[in-house]
Design a protein around this motif. Structure first.
Motif, PDB file in Angstrom:
ATOM      1  N   UNK A 124       6.838   8.561  -0.003  1.00 54.64           N
ATOM      2  CA  UNK A 124       6.094   8.399   0.952  1.00 54.64           C
ATOM      3  C   UNK A 124       4.865   7.451   0.662  1.00 54.64           C
ATOM      4  N   UNK A 125       4.336   7.127   1.701  1.00 56.86           N
ATOM      5  CA  UNK A 125       3.721   6.088   2.002  1.00 56.86           C
ATOM      6  C   UNK A 125       2.323   5.649   0.746  1.00 56.86           C
ATOM      7  N   UNK A 126       1.748   7.119  -0.005  1.00 51.82           N
ATOM      8  CA  UNK A 126       1.020   7.777  -0.500  1.00 51.82           C
ATOM      9  C   UNK A 126       1.320   6.617  -2.081  1.00 51.82           C
ATOM     10  N   UNK A 127       2.799   7.094  -2.414  1.00 54.35           N
ATOM     11  CA  UNK A 127       2.580   6.881  -3.620  1.00 54.35           C
ATOM     12  C   UNK A 127       3.843   5.245  -3.751  1.00 54.35           C
ATOM     13  N   UNK A 128       3.749   5.008  -2.442  1.00 60.52           N
ATOM     14  CA  UNK A 128       3.046   3.032  -2.766  1.00 60.52           C
ATOM     15  C   UNK A 128       1.826   2.569  -2.469  1.00 60.52           C
ATOM     16  N   UNK A 129       1.324   3.241  -1.945  1.00 57.86           N
ATOM     17  CA  UNK A 129      -0.476   3.059  -1.935  1.00 57.86           C
ATOM     18  C   UNK A 129      -0.828   3.190  -3.463  1.00 57.86           C
ATOM     19  N   UNK A 130      -0.462   3.702  -4.194  1.00 56.83           N
ATOM     20  CA  UNK A 130      -0.971   4.311  -5.011  1.00 56.83           C
ATOM     21  C   UNK A 130      -0.178   3.269  -6.351  1.00 56.83           C
ATOM     22  N   UNK A 131       1.502   2.830  -6.589  1.00 53.59           N
ATOM     23  CA  UNK A 131       1.531   1.786  -6.722  1.00 53.59           C
ATOM     24  C   UNK A 131       0.829   0.714  -6.535  1.00 53.59           C
ATOM     25  N   UNK A 132       0.544   0.281  -4.918  1.00 57.36           N
ATOM     26  CA  UNK A 132      -0.384  -0.582  -5.058  1.00 57.36           C
ATOM     27  C   UNK A 132      -1.427  -0.838  -5.666  1.00 57.36           C
ATOM     28  N   UNK A 133      -2.081  -0.185  -5.426  1.00 54.94           N
ATOM     29  CA  UNK A 133      -3.098   0.003  -5.828  1.00 54.94           C
ATOM     30  C   UNK A 133      -3.772   0.173  -7.328  1.00 54.94           C
ATOM     31  N   UNK A 134      -2.696   0.559  -8.005  1.00 58.52           N
ATOM     32  CA  UNK A 134      -2.484   0.324  -9.528  1.00 58.52           C
ATOM     33  C   UNK A 134      -1.912  -0.838  -9.960  1.00 58.52           C
ATOM     34  N   UNK A 135      -1.566  -1.813  -9.399  1.00 59.02           N
ATOM     35  CA  UNK A 135      -1.152  -3.040  -9.601  1.00 59.02           C
ATOM     36  C   UNK A 135      -2.404  -4.346  -9.060  1.00 59.02           C
ATOM     37  N   UNK A 136      -3.104  -3.979  -8.534  1.00 57.82           N
ATOM     38  CA  UNK A 136      -4.533  -4.549  -8.039  1.00 57.82           C
ATOM     39  C   UNK A 136      -4.976  -4.188  -9.163  1.00 57.82           C
ATOM     40  N   UNK A 137      -5.488  -3.143  -9.406  1.00 56.32           N
ATOM     41  CA  UNK A 137      -6.743  -2.293 -11.053  1.00 56.32           C
ATOM     42  C   UNK A 137      -6.117  -3.742 -12.100  1.00 56.32           C
ATOM     43  N   UNK A 138      -5.195  -3.573 -12.331  1.00 58.95           N
ATOM     44  CA  UNK A 138      -4.750  -4.232 -13.257  1.00 58.95           C
ATOM     45  C   UNK A 138      -4.370  -6.047 -13.095  1.00 58.95           C
ATOM     46  N   UNK A 139      -4.171  -5.767 -11.632  1.00 61.30           N
ATOM     47  CA  UNK A 139      -4.358  -7.891 -11.443  1.00 61.30           C
ATOM     48  C   UNK A 139      -5.728  -8.023 -11.603  1.00 61.30           C
ATOM     49  N   UNK A 140      -7.316  -7.017 -10.929  1.00 63.20           N
ATOM     50  CA  UNK A 140      -8.622  -7.510 -11.104  1.00 63.20           C
ATOM     51  C   UNK A 140      -8.240  -7.590 -12.472  1.00 63.20           C
ATOM     52  N   UNK A 141      -7.934  -6.836 -13.778  1.00 66.16           N
ATOM     53  CA  UNK A 141      -8.471  -6.506 -15.214  1.00 66.16           C
ATOM     54  C   UNK A 141      -7.582  -7.621 -15.425  1.00 66.16           C
TER      55      UNK A 141
END
Length: 191
Positions: free
Chosen positions: A50-67
């Motif tokens: 689902x798009x939701x799983x992809x968004x959640x993975x994108x968000x997790x990597x986004x937050x990780x990259x920001x940190x």
């Protein structure tokens, strides 16, 4: 919160207190994101696409990259350690968009990840798509101004920042001040 950039640049003021880059810091940061990422990757492996799983993975990597980016700006990890995380974030956001997720927040987050991974043209295209779909989405205009300024498109950057100020609900005085400072600099001709 994904989609907010421009606040993580270092002016070198912390260099006196920074330590040597430390791979242990990268491992510690990674360890805090691994459980979340593994749970979403397991969902993908079980057939949930689902798009939701992809968004959640994108968000997790986004937050990780920001940190990691923040740690790099403090000299705690090597500069550029965040690049592969941004690229992975983009990949998952692209999969979410392909699965039909085209909310302005997702498109703007993808644009930010593209920008930080070095794809300014892709970032501009994605943020423009967000603006076309939702002309009053505040963070899209904010980020568009940053992307256009980085690309040397002063007129477009000024227009995006001015639109941000027109829409600004006053909830982020720091972001508003950043935009005002950028506009003054762009209008003075000194990018």
């Amino acid at each position: 919160t994904p989609g907010i950039i421009g606040m993580f640049t270092s002016n070198g003021a912390d260099s006196a207190t920074s330590t040597e880059p430390n791979m242990g810091t990268l491992d510690a940061i990674a360890a805090s994101y691994q459980p979340t990422i593994l749970s979403y990757e397991e969902a993908l492996q079980s057939g949930e696409t689902s798009a939701t799983v992809y968004v959640n993975l994108g968000n997790a990597y986004f937050d990780w990259a920001l940190e990691v980016q923040s740690a790099a700006s403090q000299g705690l990890v090597p500069t550029g350690a965040d690049t592969s995380l941004w690229l992975t974030s983009v990949t998952y956001y692209e999969q979410a968009v392909a699965a039909g997720e085209t909310t302005p927040q997702v498109l703007t987050d993808m644009a930010v990840a593209q920008f930080y991974s070095g794809d300014t043209d892709g970032a501009i295209a994605s943020v423009q798509q967000a603006i076309e779909g939702s002309p009053d989405f505040l963070l899209a205009h904010y980020n568009a101004g940053i992307f256009y300024a980085a690309a040397g498109s002063t007129g477009d950057a000024v227009a995006a920042f001015e639109r941000y100020l027109e829409l600004d609900p006053g909830d982020s005085p720091e972001r508003t001040q950043y935009v005002q400072d950028q506009l003054a600099e762009l209008e003075a001709g000194g990018q």
